[in-house]
Design a protein around this motif. Structure first.
Motif, PDB file in Angstrom:
ATOM      1  N   MET A 215       0.833  -1.209   0.000  1.00 29.25           N
ATOM      2  CA  MET A 215       0.000   0.000   0.000  1.00 29.25           C
ATOM      3  C   MET A 215       0.866   1.257   0.000  1.00 29.25           C
ATOM      4  O   MET A 215       0.605   2.229  -0.722  1.00 29.25           O
ATOM      5  CB  MET A 215      -0.921  -0.023   1.223  1.00 29.25           C
ATOM      6  CG  MET A 215      -1.809   1.212   1.368  1.00 29.25           C
ATOM      7  SD  MET A 215      -0.987   2.598   2.239  1.00 29.25           S
ATOM      8  CE  MET A 215      -0.836   1.911   3.887  1.00 29.25           C
ATOM      9  N   ILE A 216       1.927   1.273   0.829  1.00 31.73           N
ATOM     10  CA  ILE A 216       2.797   2.454   0.920  1.00 31.73           C
ATOM     11  C   ILE A 216       3.525   2.683  -0.403  1.00 31.73           C
ATOM     12  O   ILE A 216       3.658   3.828  -0.859  1.00 31.73           O
ATOM     13  CB  ILE A 216       3.784   2.294   2.090  1.00 31.73           C
ATOM     14  CG1 ILE A 216       3.033   2.445   3.419  1.00 31.73           C
ATOM     15  CG2 ILE A 216       4.922   3.310   1.999  1.00 31.73           C
ATOM     16  CD1 ILE A 216       3.870   2.128   4.646  1.00 31.73           C
ATOM     17  N   VAL A 217       3.976   1.627  -1.030  1.00 32.46           N
ATOM     18  CA  VAL A 217       4.626   1.766  -2.339  1.00 32.46           C
ATOM     19  C   VAL A 217       3.668   2.402  -3.343  1.00 32.46           C
ATOM     20  O   VAL A 217       4.034   3.335  -4.078  1.00 32.46           O
ATOM     21  CB  VAL A 217       5.122   0.394  -2.850  1.00 32.46           C
ATOM     22  CG1 VAL A 217       5.477   0.460  -4.329  1.00 32.46           C
ATOM     23  CG2 VAL A 217       6.321  -0.065  -2.044  1.00 32.46           C
ATOM     24  N   GLU A 218       2.442   1.926  -3.386  1.00 34.14           N
ATOM     25  CA  GLU A 218       1.477   2.480  -4.332  1.00 34.14           C
ATOM     26  C   GLU A 218       1.159   3.942  -4.012  1.00 34.14           C
ATOM     27  O   GLU A 218       1.029   4.773  -4.927  1.00 34.14           O
ATOM     28  CB  GLU A 218       0.196   1.638  -4.340  1.00 34.14           C
ATOM     29  CG  GLU A 218       0.402   0.230  -4.877  1.00 34.14           C
ATOM     30  CD  GLU A 218       0.985   0.204  -6.286  1.00 34.14           C
ATOM     31  OE1 GLU A 218       0.657   1.093  -7.093  1.00 34.14           O
ATOM     32  OE2 GLU A 218       1.783  -0.708  -6.572  1.00 34.14           O
ATOM     33  N   ALA A 219       1.038   4.285  -2.725  1.00 35.98           N
ATOM     34  CA  ALA A 219       0.802   5.680  -2.343  1.00 35.98           C
ATOM     35  C   ALA A 219       1.987   6.556  -2.727  1.00 35.98           C
ATOM     36  O   ALA A 219       1.818   7.686  -3.220  1.00 35.98           O
ATOM     37  CB  ALA A 219       0.533   5.775  -0.841  1.00 35.98           C
ATOM     38  N   ALA A 220       3.194   6.068  -2.505  1.00 38.02           N
ATOM     39  CA  ALA A 220       4.388   6.833  -2.854  1.00 38.02           C
ATOM     40  C   ALA A 220       4.444   7.099  -4.355  1.00 38.02           C
ATOM     41  O   ALA A 220       4.760   8.210  -4.795  1.00 38.02           O
ATOM     42  CB  ALA A 220       5.635   6.086  -2.393  1.00 38.02           C
ATOM     43  N   LEU A 221       4.132   6.088  -5.149  1.00 34.43           N
ATOM     44  CA  LEU A 221       4.124   6.268  -6.597  1.00 34.43           C
ATOM     45  C   LEU A 221       3.043   7.244  -7.032  1.00 34.43           C
ATOM     46  O   LEU A 221       3.262   8.089  -7.905  1.00 34.43           O
ATOM     47  CB  LEU A 221       3.918   4.917  -7.279  1.00 34.43           C
ATOM     48  CG  LEU A 221       5.113   3.958  -7.220  1.00 34.43           C
ATOM     49  CD1 LEU A 221       4.684   2.550  -7.601  1.00 34.43           C
ATOM     50  CD2 LEU A 221       6.245   4.435  -8.117  1.00 34.43           C
ATOM     51  N   ALA A 222       1.877   7.167  -6.396  1.00 32.58           N
ATOM     52  CA  ALA A 222       0.764   8.046  -6.765  1.00 32.58           C
ATOM     53  C   ALA A 222       1.086   9.509  -6.493  1.00 32.58           C
ATOM     54  O   ALA A 222       0.605  10.408  -7.211  1.00 32.58           O
ATOM     55  CB  ALA A 222      -0.498   7.632  -6.002  1.00 32.58           C
ATOM     56  N   HIS A 223       1.897   9.762  -5.479  1.00 36.25           N
ATOM     57  CA  HIS A 223       2.191  11.144  -5.093  1.00 36.25           C
ATOM     58  C   HIS A 223       3.597  11.589  -5.508  1.00 36.25           C
ATOM     59  O   HIS A 223       4.114  12.582  -5.011  1.00 36.25           O
ATOM     60  CB  HIS A 223       2.010  11.305  -3.584  1.00 36.25           C
ATOM     61  CG  HIS A 223       0.585  11.145  -3.132  1.00 36.25           C
ATOM     62  ND1 HIS A 223      -0.369  12.105  -3.338  1.00 36.25           N
ATOM     63  CD2 HIS A 223      -0.043  10.114  -2.505  1.00 36.25           C
ATOM     64  CE1 HIS A 223      -1.527  11.685  -2.841  1.00 36.25           C
ATOM     65  NE2 HIS A 223      -1.358  10.488  -2.335  1.00 36.25           N
TER      66      HIS A 223
END
Length: 342
Positions: A215-223
């Protein structure tokens, strides 16, 4: 500061020894280190590094010792954590050596001189070194995300990169920022506040589940976060600990963190699939440890606790070992070796 000096400092109360080490690094006329082996030069999120061995945040919280640290051979140095306002941190004692375990427990609580003092010291820093600013939030702030934004804006142009530290276990509630809703709010505001080319990294805890790391990886990529630092200290207490201080509250670092941090790195590397640079930290005490992290997916590594037990000569030892391993395995650059062990 020599390896002999490190041995002597281990005879002193830990926080006193820490202050003495900072004073020595700030004042002693240390010799310039030899040039790095060219095979070690690498690039991480646009940062041109002479070697991939960095200093983790926590040693130089206030940017006081950058001149001395620039002489120890690091490829990059991360200072902090720094909060907008000065704060004293948690009551003493709050730093403990678990010598039998080659480990440290700390519950410092983001003690630092605040952004203004930190910014002034960065203005006077050596310009030939890559310096990162590790950003934290004040304990009593009502809006933690706003504290990170303040840090990013105040240090813009002063640090070469920034680390958003939401994984310290010693500020109550801070790790809750690793949840998706809070993380989206924080990283969205950080993205809006960015004003220069300096990369922004996110430092995460080693105690997260694989699903939480995904989840954190996906959030980091999104932002548009530029990379992850994996990982901070752990609240876990492995059954293997021998020291009588093992029950002290705080974050555990050093040798007992190695496997936990490596597993977190593997999960992050699997989730990111090369889309997000990773910097490994936690339990790295040798060239073999550093090599294992690079093969597992790290583009660079950081050390801290091992320096207390091995001395500053550890940096040169890791670099020699990495250069030899790269050549032995037929690699011409560090980046070629990243993730080759997965």
């Amino acid at each position: 500061m020599s390896d002999i000096g490190a041995v002597l400092l281990r005879q002193v109360e830990p926080e006193t020894a820490h202050r003495l080490a900072i004073r020595a690094l700030a004042t002693l006329p240390l010799p310039k280190p030899p040039a790095d082996d060219p095979i070690l030069r690498t690039t991480v999120a646009g940062l041109d590094l002479p070697n991939p061995v960095g200093l983790a945040a926590g040693l130089d919280k206030n940017g006081e010792a950058l001149r001395g640290l620039s002489r120890l051979g690091f490829g990059f140095v991360e200072c902090g954590s720094v909060t907008p306002l000065p704060q004293a941190g948690n009551p003493k004692p709050r730093l403990f050596r678990l010598s039998e375990d080659r480990a440290i427990i700390n519950r410092m609580g983001f003690n630092n001189d605040g952004l203004e003092a930190f910014a002034a010291r960065l203005d006077a820093r050596p310009r030939h070194m890559v310096v990162g600013g590790n950003l934290g939030a004040n304990k009593d702030t009502e809006d933690r995300a706003a504290d990170y934004v303040l840090g990013l804006k105040r240090l813009a142009g002063r640090a070469d990169y920034f680390t958003v530290n939401i994984s310290s276990p010693n500020t109550p509630g801070l790790r809750a920022l690793q949840g998706r809703a809070a993380l989206d709010d924080l990283l969205g505001r950080v993205a809006e506040a960015r004003s220069g080319p300096q990369p922004v990294f996110l430092k995460i805890a080693p105690d997260l589940s694989e699903a939480e790391i995904v989840m954190i990886v996906e959030a980091a990529l999104a932002h548009r976060i530029d990379g992850l630092i994996v990982s901070n200290t752990t609240l876990e207490r492995p059954a293997s600990l021998k020291s009588g201080l093992a029950g002290e509250a705080g974050g555990l670092s050093g040798a007992p963190l190695r496997d936990l941090a490596q597993n977190a790195l593997i999960h992050a590397a699997t989730a990111s699939e090369g889309r997000l640079p990773l910097i490994a930290v936690g339990g790295i005490a040798s060239g073999a440890d550093a090599w294992a992290r690079i093969r597992a997916g790290a583009s660079a590594i950081q050390v801290y606790s091992a320096l207390i037990y091995e001395g500053p000569g550890l940096v040169a030892a890791i670099k020699r070992d990495l250069a030899a391993r790269l050549r032995a395995e037929g690699f011409s650059t560090v980046s070629e070796a990243v993730s080759t062990g997965r």
